[in-house]
Design an enzyme around this catalytic site. Structure first.
Site, PDB file in Angstrom:
ATOM      1  N   GLU A  73      -7.487   0.698  -9.976  1.00 25.50           N
ATOM      2  CA  GLU A  73      -8.075   1.442 -11.097  1.00 25.50           C
ATOM      3  C   GLU A  73      -9.131   2.456 -10.670  1.00 25.50           C
ATOM      4  O   GLU A  73      -9.413   3.404 -11.398  1.00 25.50           O
ATOM      5  CB  GLU A  73      -8.633   0.494 -12.152  1.00 25.50           C
ATOM      6  CG  GLU A  73      -9.818  -0.322 -11.691  1.00 25.50           C
ATOM      7  CD  GLU A  73     -10.342  -1.259 -12.770  1.00 25.50           C
ATOM      8  OE1 GLU A  73     -11.544  -1.559 -12.736  1.00 25.50           O
ATOM      9  OE2 GLU A  73      -9.559  -1.688 -13.629  1.00 25.50           O
ATOM     10  N   GLU A 100       0.821  -1.211   0.000  1.00 29.51           N
ATOM     11  CA  GLU A 100       0.000   0.000   0.000  1.00 29.51           C
ATOM     12  C   GLU A 100       0.856   1.263   0.000  1.00 29.51           C
ATOM     13  O   GLU A 100       0.531   2.237  -0.677  1.00 29.51           O
ATOM     14  CB  GLU A 100      -0.959   0.000   1.196  1.00 29.51           C
ATOM     15  CG  GLU A 100      -2.084  -1.001   1.071  1.00 29.51           C
ATOM     16  CD  GLU A 100      -3.035  -0.724  -0.086  1.00 29.51           C
ATOM     17  OE1 GLU A 100      -3.187   0.447  -0.519  1.00 29.51           O
ATOM     18  OE2 GLU A 100      -3.646  -1.690  -0.578  1.00 29.51           O
TER      19      GLU A 100
END
Length: 183
Positions: free
Chosen positions: A140, A92
């Site tokens: 996305e 992350e």
């Protein structure tokens, strides 16, 4: 402790989504009566307090639809099924900020809203940061702006309600405490 336990009699999943599921549970209360509980199941998450070599906190600004506004947060993300939280923290951090770190230390884990959800966040401290040229891409449907703030700037962001979530407020207060203890 047994005198406070609620025993599950029946559980029904009424929604299963990409991030959460919602269950309605019928429970037996400690006094023998019955009640219903709405429970959100979440796979857990990580959050990273990333400190640059210039002693700035790496943050991400992103739009939060539930709030209908942007807020500034420490990098964070959802655990994949069976994923090691430390590996998720590395992933992350890189995906959201393009930073990688030399050291990663687990500071704490806490439940976000234990009255209705089982989400747990594992909070890490990342140091020895460096930018990675070809870093992993954001999801996305994820869009962020990167900010690097001094501790004083982060405190002002809290006052201005630009920083408005518990994990980031925890991070800032942790850093304030470390600064105070170092004096």
């Amino acid at each position: 402790m047994d005198n406070l336990e609620e025993k599950t009699i029946h559980s029904e999943e009424i929604f299963s989504g990409k991030v959460i599921s919602l269950q309605i549970q019928e429970v037996e209360l400690p006094n023998g009566k019955k009640s219903k509980r709405e429970i959100i199941k979440h796979p857990g998450a990580v959050a990273v307090i990333a400190i640059t070599n210039e002693n700035k906190i790496v943050m991400v600004e992103q739009y939060r639809k539930a709030l209908e506004r942007t807020i500034v947060e420490i990098p964070a993300g959802k655990l994949e099924k069976g994923e090691d939280p430390a590996l998720c923290a590395h992933r992350e951090l890189e995906e959201e900020t393009s930073y990688v770190c030399e050291s990663l230390e687990l500071l704490t884990s806490f439940y976000t809203s234990p009255g209705f959800a089982d989400e747990i966040i594992h909070v890490y401290l990342a140091k020895g940061l460096s930018k990675k040229e070809n870093s992993a891409a954001l999801d996305e449907d994820e869009f962020v702006n990167i900010e690097e703030l001094t501790l004083d700037e982060a405190i002002q962001y809290m006052k201005d309600q630009k920083i408005y979530d518990a994990k980031t407020i925890y991070a800032i207060q942790y850093l304030q405490l470390q600064e105070a203890l170092a004096k």
